[in-house]
Design an enzyme around this catalytic site. Sequence first.
Site, PDB file in Angstrom:
ATOM      1  N   CYS A  48       0.724  -1.100  -0.190  1.00 20.32           N
ATOM      2  CA  CYS A  48       0.158   0.049   0.126  1.00 20.32           C
ATOM      3  C   CYS A  48       0.696   1.263  -0.081  1.00 20.32           C
ATOM      4  CB  CYS A  48      -0.810   0.023   1.073  1.00 20.32           C
ATOM      5  SG  CYS A  48      -1.901  -1.732   1.371  1.00 20.32           S
ATOM      6  N   ASP A  80      -3.807  -3.311   7.343  1.00 26.06           N
ATOM      7  CA  ASP A  80      -5.131  -4.287   7.602  1.00 26.06           C
ATOM      8  C   ASP A  80      -5.363  -5.570   6.742  1.00 26.06           C
ATOM      9  OD1 ASP A  80      -5.437  -1.585   8.222  1.00 26.06           O
ATOM     10  OD2 ASP A  80      -7.810  -1.657   8.152  1.00 26.06           O
ATOM     11  N   CYS A 121      -2.421   3.395   3.014  1.00 28.14           N
ATOM     12  CA  CYS A 121      -2.983   2.173   3.783  1.00 28.14           C
ATOM     13  C   CYS A 121      -4.157   3.066   4.652  1.00 28.14           C
ATOM     14  CB  CYS A 121      -2.304   1.215   4.306  1.00 28.14           C
ATOM     15  SG  CYS A 121      -3.258  -0.323   5.081  1.00 28.14           S
ATOM     16  N   ASP A 122      -5.132   2.265   4.725  1.00 29.94           N
ATOM     17  CA  ASP A 122      -6.386   2.760   5.601  1.00 29.94           C
ATOM     18  C   ASP A 122      -6.305   3.803   6.954  1.00 29.94           C
ATOM     19  OD1 ASP A 122      -7.230   0.759   3.981  1.00 29.94           O
ATOM     20  OD2 ASP A 122      -8.395  -0.143   5.266  1.00 29.94           O
ATOM     21  N   LYS A 123      -5.460   3.417   7.790  1.00 30.75           N
ATOM     22  CA  LYS A 123      -5.602   4.407   8.916  1.00 30.75           C
ATOM     23  C   LYS A 123      -4.550   5.740   8.689  1.00 30.75           C
ATOM     24  CE  LYS A 123      -8.317   1.347  10.182  1.00 30.75           C
ATOM     25  NZ  LYS A 123      -8.458   0.636   9.192  1.00 30.75           N
ATOM     26  N   CYS A 193      -5.405  -1.217  -1.508  1.00 31.73           N
ATOM     27  CA  CYS A 193      -6.240  -2.424  -2.093  1.00 31.73           C
ATOM     28  C   CYS A 193      -7.439  -1.867  -3.056  1.00 31.73           C
ATOM     29  CB  CYS A 193      -7.077  -2.631  -0.690  1.00 31.73           C
ATOM     30  SG  CYS A 193      -6.264  -3.678   0.377  1.00 31.73           S
ATOM     31  N   GLU A 443     -11.431  -5.511  12.078  1.00 29.65           N
ATOM     32  CA  GLU A 443     -12.370  -5.449  10.871  1.00 29.65           C
ATOM     33  C   GLU A 443     -12.303  -7.124  10.689  1.00 29.65           C
ATOM     34  OE1 GLU A 443     -10.306  -4.039   7.563  1.00 29.65           O
ATOM     35  OE2 GLU A 443     -10.572  -1.797   8.115  1.00 29.65           O
ATOM     36  N   SER A 469     -13.899  -4.488   6.934  1.00 28.74           N
ATOM     37  CA  SER A 469     -13.054  -3.985   5.873  1.00 28.74           C
ATOM     38  C   SER A 469     -13.926  -3.459   4.712  1.00 28.74           C
ATOM     39  CB  SER A 469     -12.222  -5.147   5.156  1.00 28.74           C
ATOM     40  OG  SER A 469     -11.826  -4.846   3.963  1.00 28.74           O
TER      41      SER A 469
END
Length: 557
Positions: A48, A80, A121-123, A193, A443, A469
Amino acid sequence: MKLQSYTISQGKDRAPARSYLKAIGFTDEDLKKPIIGIANTWIGTMPCNYNLREFAADVARGVREAGGTPMEFNTIAISDGITMGTEGMKTSLISREVIADSIELVARGHMFDGIVALVACDKTVPGAAMALLRLNVPGVILYGGSILPGRYKGKDITVQDVFEAVGANAAGRISDQELFEIENAACPGPGACGGQYTANTMSTVMEIIGLSPMGLNGIPQVDVTKHDAARQCGRIILDAVKNNLRPRDIVTRAAIDNAIASVAASGGSTNAVLHLLAIAREAGVPLSIDDFQELSQRTPLLADLKPAGKYTAADVHKAGGIPVIAKRLHEGGFVHSDAMTISGKTFGEAVQATKETPGQDVIRPLNNPIKKSGGLVILRGSLAPEGCVIKVTGLNRSAQTGPARIFNTEEAAMQAVLSGAIRDGDVVVIRYEGPRGGPGMREMLGVTSAIVGKGLSETVALVTDGRFSGATRGFMVGHVAPEAAMGGPIAMVEEGDSITIDIEKRTIDLNVPAAEMERRRTKFQKPAPKYTSGVMAKYVALVGSAADGAITSQPEL
């Protein structure tokens, strides 16, 4: 310009500080210019964020060309996808707070005049936004970009397909060899992702809310033009410093409403609810979980994106990018077009440069939406008095009543699904996975994908005080609040109890008499903490409800 960096770099008494800075190559001329911190979330543990080192160099070049002095620093990131289904996943949401804290600390310590945050990435995305809003110095967020889709048997696939293949393999629907081939094909190189999962949802949010320049986030990570996008951010941050354009000038209630509309229109991740609640609180903007329902209800679903749709984030870029979604929302009157953006233009002005690819069908026209309302629905009822969330994109049913199957950990539920213990009509309840109970609100992509892969997604529902997710699809309800560890009703559910979920009525109820529920409450015992020291214990001591964004601090409104 009033430069706060002069507090550190200018004056006779600052000679010691300058001597340190000169030791690593900075000159007197450098230190007279605006100092721009480049907050880099590069890490060598996942695809990511993998190219962010290169993009940091591009940003630094742009800063110098625009008349500033760059100083790069690092923070953390947790994957994640890699930690999913393990104890390691508990660190993911907690990392959002650490990312925000660490960016805030470095920027306060070194008194940067502006910040460019490189995220992926997500966070890392909401973490950077939260830090910028705390600091309220001019700031730009650049998303590193999506991964390209993999190819398997002539079809585009993403990591979502790998997770679902695990369930399909357990059900005997695909062979071990096919699972291995899907694993090898799904992720062809660097990038986050590839569907409208959490990272790409929050990338969309950052462009729409105005903290990211319109049109730059959606460029895939391996696209050569991403380097120029990073360089442009060097110019944009210098303009923001010169014009004193600050994050709290941008992230108003109007901008947050716009962001929620973009989540609804793009079929985005349920995690956007948590993150936008947290962002709003850092901005000092009142926002409740019920506001998501109102805004999603009036916003059409326009983007045909995975996990429920056909296309990937790379296809959005080919179609003209996130600006196409923005322009649709502008033309339909679903956003506040006078909201300010980091470019110095209003939202309405920024979308005028949109170049939509002729004939694309990734993002529907306003007169032909996928659904007339957006992808998120907020439910309340006796099982979730403070609310919970379900993503309705791709759902073929609107209600389910069934017997509760109780699991106090994600692992126990996963074992039950893979072993064939879950039957048609069941309502799988996974509890003690909330912000405090987990801790960290894991998640559930492993178990939700296993349900899909097993062929149970049309008949089985799942309810949890954990979260999902962005790649989760199916009849899955998350963020149930109050959580089990805090004595919420979900802690009182017993095996076989009847649960009713009704999306049209926006209700979720435990069909147990009030007197029986009161009897169960008197027997409830708060579980012992799973961590008694370190960062996890600190988080448990400070974190609030998912209904308020699972934040560890709450500024005065």
